[in-house]
Scaffold this motif. Structure first.
Motif, PDB file in Angstrom:
ATOM      1  N   ALA A 285       0.771  -1.263  -0.164  1.00  0.00           N
ATOM      2  CA  ALA A 285       0.138   0.074  -0.069  1.00  0.00           C
ATOM      3  C   ALA A 285       1.068   1.237  -0.021  1.00  0.00           C
ATOM      4  CB  ALA A 285      -0.958  -0.060   1.137  1.00  0.00           C
ATOM      5  N   ARG A 286       0.378   2.253  -0.640  1.00  0.00           N
ATOM      6  CA  ARG A 286       1.028   3.696  -0.517  1.00  0.00           C
ATOM      7  C   ARG A 286       0.192   4.686   0.286  1.00  0.00           C
ATOM      8  NH1 ARG A 286       2.260   4.320  -7.021  1.00  0.00           N
ATOM      9  NH2 ARG A 286       3.758   2.283  -7.230  1.00  0.00           N
TER      10      ARG A 286
ATOM     11  N   VAL B 220      -7.577   1.548   2.280  1.00  0.00           N
ATOM     12  CA  VAL B 220      -6.625   1.515   1.128  1.00  0.00           C
ATOM     13  C   VAL B 220      -6.747   2.506   0.304  1.00  0.00           C
ATOM     14  CG1 VAL B 220      -4.763   0.407  -0.359  1.00  0.00           C
ATOM     15  CG2 VAL B 220      -5.154  -0.591   1.915  1.00  0.00           C
TER      16      VAL B 220
ATOM     17  N   CYS C  98      -2.147   1.547  -4.323  1.00  0.00           N
ATOM     18  CA  CYS C  98      -1.488   0.610  -3.886  1.00  0.00           C
ATOM     19  C   CYS C  98      -0.195   0.178  -4.869  1.00  0.00           C
ATOM     20  CB  CYS C  98      -1.974  -0.804  -3.249  1.00  0.00           C
ATOM     21  SG  CYS C  98      -3.531  -1.254  -4.474  1.00  0.00           S
ATOM     22  N   ASN C  99       0.419  -0.621  -4.964  1.00  0.00           N
ATOM     23  CA  ASN C  99       1.472  -0.960  -5.721  1.00  0.00           C
ATOM     24  C   ASN C  99       0.563  -2.316  -6.743  1.00  0.00           C
ATOM     25  OD1 ASN C  99       3.492   0.412  -4.962  1.00  0.00           O
ATOM     26  ND2 ASN C  99       4.346  -1.420  -3.898  1.00  0.00           N
TER      27      ASN C  99
ATOM     28  N   SER D 265       0.781  -6.469  -5.681  1.00  0.00           N
ATOM     29  CA  SER D 265       0.564  -6.770  -4.080  1.00  0.00           C
ATOM     30  C   SER D 265      -0.661  -7.589  -3.828  1.00  0.00           C
ATOM     31  CB  SER D 265       0.902  -5.559  -3.406  1.00  0.00           C
ATOM     32  OG  SER D 265      -0.413  -4.453  -3.416  1.00  0.00           O
TER      33      SER D 265
ATOM     34  N   ILE E 151      -2.188  -6.678  -1.324  1.00  0.00           N
ATOM     35  CA  ILE E 151      -3.248  -5.715  -0.739  1.00  0.00           C
ATOM     36  C   ILE E 151      -3.979  -4.705  -1.943  1.00  0.00           C
ATOM     37  CG2 ILE E 151      -3.445  -3.367   0.529  1.00  0.00           C
ATOM     38  CD1 ILE E 151      -1.227  -4.621   2.197  1.00  0.00           C
TER      39      ILE E 151
ATOM     40  N   LYS F  47      -6.930  -1.837  -3.521  1.00  0.00           N
ATOM     41  CA  LYS F  47      -7.404  -0.670  -3.203  1.00  0.00           C
ATOM     42  C   LYS F  47      -9.027  -0.931  -2.520  1.00  0.00           C
ATOM     43  CE  LYS F  47      -9.012   3.494  -5.650  1.00  0.00           C
ATOM     44  NZ  LYS F  47      -9.049   4.244  -6.514  1.00  0.00           N
TER      45      LYS F  47
END
Length: 122
Positions: A16-17, A43, A46-47, A50, A52, A54
């Protein structure tokens, strides 16, 4: 101080970003979270590759805030960003690395692993 609708950076390698705070945990009248508190997040970005995705909901531990942190010796520590790390629902750390610096006051029985994963301890 983190409240609902605050955007935070993620400082680990979970994927996650950016996340948005949706609830401050710890009581019905608690509106603000500080360093070391746990919040519920959604979230936002995100990358690509991944686990995880959105829109997923996670718990997060706040490790840096712009507001600052007062120590017992009278010093005040401020950071340039609001940052957190993602946790599983049973409050275990998802990631295997933590980027940036963290405060030594975060260390507790639950998050003793956190100190060994980071590279800077203030």
């Amino acid at each position: 101080m983190i409240q609902e609708q605050t955007i935070l950076n993620i400082s680990d390698n979970s994927g996650a970003r950016l996340v948005k705070c949706i609830k401050v945990l710890g009581g019905s009248n608690k509106f603000f979270a500080k360093i070391g508190d746990i919040i519920k997040v959604s979230v936002k970005t995100c990358n690509n590759n991944s686990k995880i995705k959105k829109g997923q909901i996670y718990k997060a531990l706040i490790i840096r805030t712009k507001f600052g942190f007062n120590r017992k010796d009278g010093t005040r520590i401020k950071f340039n960003d609001n940052s957190a790390i993602l946790l599983q629902n049973n409050e275990n750390i998802i990631s295997s690395r933590i980027f940036g610096s963290i405060l030594k006051e975060i260390k507790s029985e639950k998050f003793s692993k956190l100190i060994s994963l980071s590279n800077d301890i203030i």
